[in-house]
Design a protein around this motif. Structure first.
Motif, PDB file in Angstrom:
ATOM      1  N   GLY A 185       0.244  -2.023  -7.465  1.00 23.23           N
ATOM      2  CA  GLY A 185      -0.517  -3.045  -6.745  1.00 23.23           C
ATOM      3  C   GLY A 185       0.069  -3.389  -5.387  1.00 23.23           C
ATOM      4  O   GLY A 185       0.440  -2.502  -4.607  1.00 23.23           O
ATOM      5  N   ASP A 186       0.183  -4.702  -5.121  1.00 24.98           N
ATOM      6  CA  ASP A 186       0.643  -5.175  -3.815  1.00 24.98           C
ATOM      7  C   ASP A 186       1.983  -4.563  -3.410  1.00 24.98           C
ATOM      8  O   ASP A 186       2.202  -4.281  -2.220  1.00 24.98           O
ATOM      9  CB  ASP A 186       0.784  -6.698  -3.833  1.00 24.98           C
ATOM     10  N   ASP A 224       2.478 -10.624   3.887  1.00 27.03           N
ATOM     11  CA  ASP A 224       1.121 -11.034   3.534  1.00 27.03           C
ATOM     12  C   ASP A 224       0.170 -10.126   4.311  1.00 27.03           C
ATOM     13  O   ASP A 224       0.333  -9.922   5.511  1.00 27.03           O
ATOM     14  CB  ASP A 224       0.939 -12.498   3.961  1.00 27.03           C
ATOM     15  N   PHE A 225      -0.826  -9.555   3.614  1.00 29.19           N
ATOM     16  CA  PHE A 225      -1.758  -8.628   4.289  1.00 29.19           C
ATOM     17  C   PHE A 225      -2.892  -9.342   4.996  1.00 29.19           C
ATOM     18  O   PHE A 225      -3.523  -8.797   5.883  1.00 29.19           O
ATOM     19  CB  PHE A 225      -2.363  -7.663   3.263  1.00 29.19           C
ATOM     20  N   LEU A 226      -3.175 -10.559   4.544  1.00 26.95           N
ATOM     21  CA  LEU A 226      -4.340 -11.265   5.065  1.00 26.95           C
ATOM     22  C   LEU A 226      -4.099 -11.693   6.512  1.00 26.95           C
ATOM     23  O   LEU A 226      -3.061 -12.265   6.826  1.00 26.95           O
ATOM     24  CB  LEU A 226      -4.620 -12.498   4.196  1.00 26.95           C
ATOM     25  N   TYR A 272      -7.738  -7.588   5.961  1.00 29.93           N
ATOM     26  CA  TYR A 272      -6.402  -7.252   5.469  1.00 29.93           C
ATOM     27  C   TYR A 272      -5.792  -6.174   6.354  1.00 29.93           C
ATOM     28  O   TYR A 272      -6.462  -5.193   6.698  1.00 29.93           O
ATOM     29  CB  TYR A 272      -6.459  -6.730   4.033  1.00 29.93           C
ATOM     30  N   GLN A 273      -4.519  -6.337   6.694  1.00 33.23           N
ATOM     31  CA  GLN A 273      -3.794  -5.302   7.436  1.00 33.23           C
ATOM     32  C   GLN A 273      -3.238  -4.276   6.463  1.00 33.23           C
ATOM     33  O   GLN A 273      -2.080  -4.348   6.069  1.00 33.23           O
ATOM     34  CB  GLN A 273      -2.610  -5.917   8.177  1.00 33.23           C
ATOM     35  N   ILE A 274      -4.074  -3.366   6.068  1.00 38.60           N
ATOM     36  CA  ILE A 274      -3.654  -2.267   5.200  1.00 38.60           C
ATOM     37  C   ILE A 274      -4.406  -1.045   5.708  1.00 38.60           C
ATOM     38  O   ILE A 274      -5.595  -1.140   6.040  1.00 38.60           O
ATOM     39  CB  ILE A 274      -4.061  -2.468   3.722  1.00 38.60           C
ATOM     40  N   GLY A 275      -3.737   0.105   5.755  1.00 36.13           N
ATOM     41  CA  GLY A 275      -4.412   1.293   6.266  1.00 36.13           C
ATOM     42  C   GLY A 275      -4.257   2.482   5.341  1.00 36.13           C
ATOM     43  O   GLY A 275      -3.632   2.394   4.280  1.00 36.13           O
ATOM     44  N   GLY A 276      -4.837   3.590   5.744  1.00 39.46           N
ATOM     45  CA  GLY A 276      -4.658   4.861   5.067  1.00 39.46           C
ATOM     46  C   GLY A 276      -5.245   4.906   3.667  1.00 39.46           C
ATOM     47  O   GLY A 276      -6.059   4.059   3.280  1.00 39.46           O
ATOM     48  N   VAL A 334      -5.852  -7.976  -3.137  1.00 38.07           N
ATOM     49  CA  VAL A 334      -7.097  -7.374  -2.639  1.00 38.07           C
ATOM     50  C   VAL A 334      -8.100  -7.262  -3.790  1.00 38.07           C
ATOM     51  O   VAL A 334      -7.795  -6.646  -4.810  1.00 38.07           O
ATOM     52  CB  VAL A 334      -6.827  -5.970  -2.055  1.00 38.07           C
ATOM     53  N   PRO A 335      -9.283  -7.853  -3.648  1.00 39.94           N
ATOM     54  CA  PRO A 335     -10.262  -7.744  -4.734  1.00 39.94           C
ATOM     55  C   PRO A 335     -10.956  -6.377  -4.721  1.00 39.94           C
ATOM     56  O   PRO A 335     -11.121  -5.761  -3.663  1.00 39.94           O
ATOM     57  CB  PRO A 335     -11.258  -8.852  -4.408  1.00 39.94           C
ATOM     58  N   GLN A 336     -11.350  -5.921  -5.903  1.00 41.08           N
ATOM     59  CA  GLN A 336     -12.094  -4.669  -6.010  1.00 41.08           C
ATOM     60  C   GLN A 336     -13.473  -4.832  -5.358  1.00 41.08           C
ATOM     61  O   GLN A 336     -14.128  -5.853  -5.531  1.00 41.08           O
ATOM     62  CB  GLN A 336     -12.279  -4.330  -7.495  1.00 41.08           C
ATOM     63  N   VAL A 337     -13.899  -3.818  -4.621  1.00 35.38           N
ATOM     64  CA  VAL A 337     -15.225  -3.859  -3.995  1.00 35.38           C
ATOM     65  C   VAL A 337     -16.162  -2.899  -4.721  1.00 35.38           C
ATOM     66  O   VAL A 337     -15.752  -2.139  -5.605  1.00 35.38           O
ATOM     67  CB  VAL A 337     -15.144  -3.503  -2.497  1.00 35.38           C
ATOM     68  N   ASP A 338     -17.437  -2.934  -4.320  1.00 35.09           N
ATOM     69  CA  ASP A 338     -18.438  -2.048  -4.920  1.00 35.09           C
ATOM     70  C   ASP A 338     -18.701  -0.812  -4.061  1.00 35.09           C
ATOM     71  O   ASP A 338     -19.186   0.201  -4.548  1.00 35.09           O
ATOM     72  CB  ASP A 338     -19.746  -2.814  -5.118  1.00 35.09           C
TER      73      ASP A 338
END
Lengths: 428, 428
Positions: B43-44, B61-63, B181-185, B199-203
């Motif tokens: 996870g995180d 913190d990614f947010l 969120y600052q997350i890449g790749g 980070v919540p799961q998206v559809d």
């Protein structure tokens, strides 16, 4: 059937997610890649070789004669033929409501913006052979394509030493399929995706198949479009104490008999209903012709969840996101607004799920494995595409040029700015 | 640019097909599979580790703080901000025309059939970092989702040691993105597909990215939905002797400057135009800031096809199926009906392609590599799903029961027949 109560919603959620993860068999993938490469290299000859080695049938010509199709249609039991025709009419009238329409917008001065909706040109439908040859699936795949306006719908189905299933051939005629080729497996998918001397390349391939067919569809995705890779059948039922346990058990078993991996889930707030359905399933299983298959499905993926309130029932079912959802509650229609994730919903006591499998008109090719969170039933939208268009006059270009150039510059794409400037917007 | 004439249509077709085949790098796929597994496991913590090791940025913190977004918006050049706002309005008003509507059909006695159209619940948008950070793409991805009614639109973008691109942050604010969120790749794609503590799961996941992002989207497809994997930019132009060679050359270069693998194709029936455009491209290249990139694109995938008639021009362009298509012919609108395969069409002299990239309202996320044969631009349809529903009353079930039972029997699915019979249709 196992009755589960006092389990946390998150524990149930995790179980559901794990149960529906699809795995890929790398041996199958490798074999399928070889088959696709061979078909691309050798065309029809590869198809003949695979027909011989994999299906045990030697063929000179893949195309099924119209005379054979007509004969199957004419000799089919009249009751079955009329049922297929009536089902086809219902499927057609339902899907006609799904068509997207072109639009043109002239609300911005000097600008015409629009979208032209057109059908795909040519589509291929895979129909499995043997006992999994379902005439209803022929109708469900082909009719939305025809309603969309697809010019050429081609069916492929594995060759059978003792001849093709006549009900499938009759359904193909009723659905208006343009050509049928006796080719099966990954080689049929490869032929449709890349074309051979005989088989024309299509734009999209739909229809169910075994692990090889599914892997081949995955492999050619991008070269052509595909429908979703379907998982095992699923039924979810929301029911309260007034529901008929015999009818619920029969509906649960109607999906369980499809596949040993099928899922059948009842969610209720009534302990007595839970117990009665569990007993009815046991009792009905004893005389079901496909009891071996249904037994395994019920044992592995048949669950009755007992919760406190209707709100909890609905929240949990939205997590399940079942392919088929029956609502057997008082005032069933009143809950439709709160259903977020499901392929097809069946409302009330008399709306038994097989009505949708065969007859009523909504499609039976539906999202499985929780993909109803983001996927739709097979529909006319699968066979239509959208082409945008735009027209600017000189005045409108002058008006908007500065904004476009500002955005091109902020992205460091000077060539974009110059394309606008080349129309004399700056130096006129 | 190379001028090609007297080549057979089938030779040209083969060249086009070969040029657009996508290949998959197995080293990238393997690495991406590892990254996804780690994010699912840790996870995180996995996101923090990759942020450190791959992006060289240490984050607690990614947010991204709302204050940072607001500051970027307020400090942005006013002209750019107003251009983004005007573009957003145009994109919104265009995409509002795309919404599919629910329907309900009551034409069959005793039967209610319908489709409920609903938005996806939560969507993730990938926005590349560095020089490929395009505010226009933020608008083009997010606005159709918002028009569809998606409750929560989440943006992910790689962390940058010297801060995120302010124009991208401002565009996110204008587009109504709910969280950044600052997350890449590949790790960002994995987080959106499976969820982490933060980070919540998206559809669904949309948006462009490098080879790792593309491979990760492919890998999680099925777990969530994705948009198409975009290939390099393409422009096709149909032009006759009256077209302006300087404008055509500038438009060809506007796409060539995107990527060394971009494609720029002019099809004309005028030798003099072909020669003039070829010379104008050379001349304009000399002063283009991104000439190194555009030069390679033009050399490898820039072609001028010279054919005899407008009919041949159109037939060939339908084979190319370009992402962007300009029609620079007399009465350009009159050819729209004959365009079968293209992402977005630009009609007439003043409709330079960058108007569509930035401003006019049609989407700029379009099918590439010939996939316009079967794919559509990104649109509201990407963020809506359809849930079918059906309701039968007792009389209707009695009427249709025999047909449904006949079809169940012909498919050997007795459990389906019994579900219908369980409603007392036979023994009443």
């Amino acid at each position: 059937m196992q009755i589960i109560q006092n389990e946390s919603l998150s524990a149930i959620k995790n179980k559901i997610r794990q149960a529906t993860e699809q795995t890929v068999d790398s041996v199958v993938v490798e074999r399928v890649d070889q088959i696709i490469a061979k078909v691309r290299e050798n065309g029809d000859q590869a198809l003949k070789d695979y027909s011989q080695s994999l299906d045990g049938v030697s063929l000179d010509d893949f195309l099924v004669d119209q005379a054979i199709i007509d004969q199957a249609y004419n000799q089919l039991d009249v009751g079955v033929r009329q049922a297929l025709q009536a089902a086809a009419e219902n499927i057609k009238s339902f899907h006609q409501r799904e068509r997207a329409e072109s639009f043109e917008d002239r609300t911005v001065a000097g600008v015409v913006r629009g979208t032209k909706v057109t059908p795909l040109a040519r589509v291929g439908i895979y129909v499995p052979g043997g006992t999994a040859a379902y005439p209803s699936s022929v109708l469900m795949n082909a009719i939305p394509a025809k309603v969309a306006g697809v010019q050429e719908v081609i069916m492929v189905t594995p060759p059978q030493a003792d001849g093709l299933n006549p009900a499938v051939l009759a359904a193909a005629k009723i659905a208006g399929i343009d050509r049928i080729y006796q080719i099966g497996g990954a080689q049929a998918v490869a032929a449709l995706a890349y074309g051979t001397e005989t088989v024309p390349q299509v734009d999209k391939i739909t229809g169910p198949g075994n692990a090889y067919v599914a892997a081949a569809k995955r492999a050619v995705y991008g070269q052509v479009d595909i429908d979703m890779i379907a998982g095992p059948s699923e039924i979810g039922i929301l029911a309260d104490e007034d529901a008929d346990p015999q009818a619920l058990a029969a509906d649960l078993l109607s999906q369980a008999e499809h596949d040993v991996n099928a899922r059948a889930i009842l969610i209720t707030n009534s302990l007595s209903l839970a117990q009665e359905v569990s007993e009815a399933v046991e009792c009905q299983l004893l005389t079901l012709p496909r009891q071996k298959i249904a037994r395994q499905a019920i044992d592995h993926n048949g669950f009755i969840y007992l919760v406190e309130t209707i709100d909890e029932m609905i929240a949990l079912m939205n997590e399940v996101a079942p392919e088929h959802l029956e609502i057997q509650l008082k005032n069933p229609d009143s809950y439709l607004d709160r259903i977020e994730n499901a392929g097809s919903v069946f409302l009330g006591k008399y709306t038994s799920e097989p009505l949708g499998d065969y007859f009523a008109g909504p499609n039976h090719i539906l999202p499985t494995g929780g993909t109803a969170r983001f996927s739709s039933p097979l529909g006319v939208w699968d066979f239509q595409k959208h082409i945008q268009y735009l027209s600017y006059d000189q005045m409108a270009l002058q008006r908007d040029a500065d904004a476009v150039i500002a955005l091109a510059n902020v992205e460091g794409l000077e060539g974009h700015a110059r394309a606008i400037e080349s129309r004399g917007t700056v130096n006129d």
